[in-house]
Scaffold this motif. Structure first.
Motif, PDB file in Angstrom:
ATOM      1  N   ILE A   1       0.794  -1.120  -0.100  1.00 36.13           N
ATOM      2  CA  ILE A   1       0.062  -0.055  -0.072  1.00 36.13           C
ATOM      3  C   ILE A   1       0.874   1.187  -0.084  1.00 36.13           C
ATOM      4  O   ILE A   1       1.591   1.450   0.939  1.00 36.13           O
ATOM      5  N   LYS A   2       0.560   2.196  -0.930  1.00 39.08           N
ATOM      6  CA  LYS A   2       1.329   3.372  -1.132  1.00 39.08           C
ATOM      7  C   LYS A   2       0.292   4.473  -0.931  1.00 39.08           C
ATOM      8  O   LYS A   2      -0.743   4.622  -1.576  1.00 39.08           O
ATOM      9  N   VAL A   3       0.485   5.284  -0.247  1.00 39.08           N
ATOM     10  CA  VAL A   3       0.023   7.000  -0.285  1.00 39.08           C
ATOM     11  C   VAL A   3       0.881   7.944  -0.946  1.00 39.08           C
ATOM     12  O   VAL A   3       1.878   8.273  -0.555  1.00 39.08           O
ATOM     13  N   VAL A   4       0.341   8.394  -1.966  1.00 37.97           N
ATOM     14  CA  VAL A   4       0.943   9.212  -2.713  1.00 37.97           C
ATOM     15  C   VAL A   4       0.456  10.673  -2.608  1.00 37.97           C
ATOM     16  O   VAL A   4      -0.740  10.982  -2.871  1.00 37.97           O
ATOM     17  N   CYS A   5       1.406  11.751  -2.632  1.00 38.44           N
ATOM     18  CA  CYS A   5       1.168  13.038  -2.384  1.00 38.44           C
ATOM     19  C   CYS A   5       0.454  13.592  -3.605  1.00 38.44           C
ATOM     20  O   CYS A   5       0.821  13.338  -4.765  1.00 38.44           O
ATOM     21  N   GLY A   6      -0.658  14.602  -3.670  1.00 38.25           N
ATOM     22  CA  GLY A   6      -1.331  15.033  -4.734  1.00 38.25           C
ATOM     23  C   GLY A   6      -0.458  16.517  -4.889  1.00 38.25           C
ATOM     24  O   GLY A   6       0.460  16.675  -4.141  1.00 38.25           O
ATOM     25  N   ASP A   7      -0.762  16.894  -5.791  1.00 43.93           N
ATOM     26  CA  ASP A   7      -0.115  18.630  -6.267  1.00 43.93           C
ATOM     27  C   ASP A   7      -0.390  19.367  -5.287  1.00 43.93           C
ATOM     28  O   ASP A   7      -1.503  19.425  -4.478  1.00 43.93           O
ATOM     29  N   ASP A   8       0.648  20.052  -4.763  1.00 48.76           N
ATOM     30  CA  ASP A   8       0.718  21.025  -3.570  1.00 48.76           C
ATOM     31  C   ASP A   8       0.083  20.484  -2.477  1.00 48.76           C
ATOM     32  O   ASP A   8      -0.368  21.233  -1.748  1.00 48.76           O
ATOM     33  N   ASP A   9       0.348  19.237  -2.322  1.00 42.68           N
ATOM     34  CA  ASP A   9      -0.031  18.570  -0.877  1.00 42.68           C
ATOM     35  C   ASP A   9      -1.504  18.694  -0.850  1.00 42.68           C
ATOM     36  O   ASP A   9      -2.162  18.532   0.376  1.00 42.68           O
ATOM     37  N   GLU A  10      -2.222  18.661  -1.822  1.00 41.36           N
ATOM     38  CA  GLU A  10      -3.662  18.670  -1.741  1.00 41.36           C
ATOM     39  C   GLU A  10      -4.188  17.368  -2.387  1.00 41.36           C
ATOM     40  O   GLU A  10      -3.954  17.011  -3.364  1.00 41.36           O
TER      41      GLU A  10
END
Length: 157
Positions: free
Chosen positions: A103-112
């Motif tokens: 399981i990986k949690v990947v940051c969105g653009d600008d941490d949103e």
């Protein structure tokens, strides 16, 4: 026979990766989030640390009519910086053999927002089609992420 390999993804728009990661690394309490998991608790080691082993039970995969599915799973890798964890299934009654999941949690653009990826490798499961297993993973991940987002909206961190 070739192993089954799959990956599903779910996008979250109301929570960022740093808010979601703690829910996943709380390895011994995944029943709070996964929709068909009624029981999950630690049986060995420390929660969220490599070697931590959990027992899970619920109705996630069909066995005989109304039989509870169960598994014993061990955390084999954790990378807090990359928000990634891998676990293996040690024993179960659902026909999984040689199972490893990440399981990986990947940051969105600008941490949103963020994207959660759940991948697996397993020997083919007798009585189950690969497409059905992949669909179960996608449905389970989507419902899990929705439940996590809802919890954060009710109790912001």
């Amino acid at each position: 026979m070739a192993k089954w390999e799959g990956k599903v993804r779910s996008s979250l728009t109301k929570a960022n990766a740093h808010q979601i990661w703690p829910f996943f690394i709380d390895f011994f309490n995944f029943h709070k989030w996964f929709p068909t998991l009624s029981t999950c608790y630690g049986v060995h080691g420390t929660n969220g640390q490599v070697g931590g082993t959990r027992y899970c039970a619920g109705f996630s995969l069909p066995n005989e009519a109304d039989q509870v599915s169960w598994s014993k799973e061990r955390l084999v890798a954790v990378d807090h910086e990359k928000m990634s964890m891998s676990y293996e299934m040690l024993d179960c009654n659902v026909g999984f053999d040689s199972y490893l999941s990440t399981i990986k949690v990947v940051c969105g653009d600008d941490d949103e927002g963020c994207v959660v990826e759940w991948s697996f490798v397993v020997n083919p499961v007798e009585g189950l089609r690969y497409e059905d297993l992949l669909h179960k993973y996608q449905t389970g991940l989507d419902q899990t992420c929705n439940k996590m987002e809802d919890a954060l909206l009710q109790n912001p961190i």
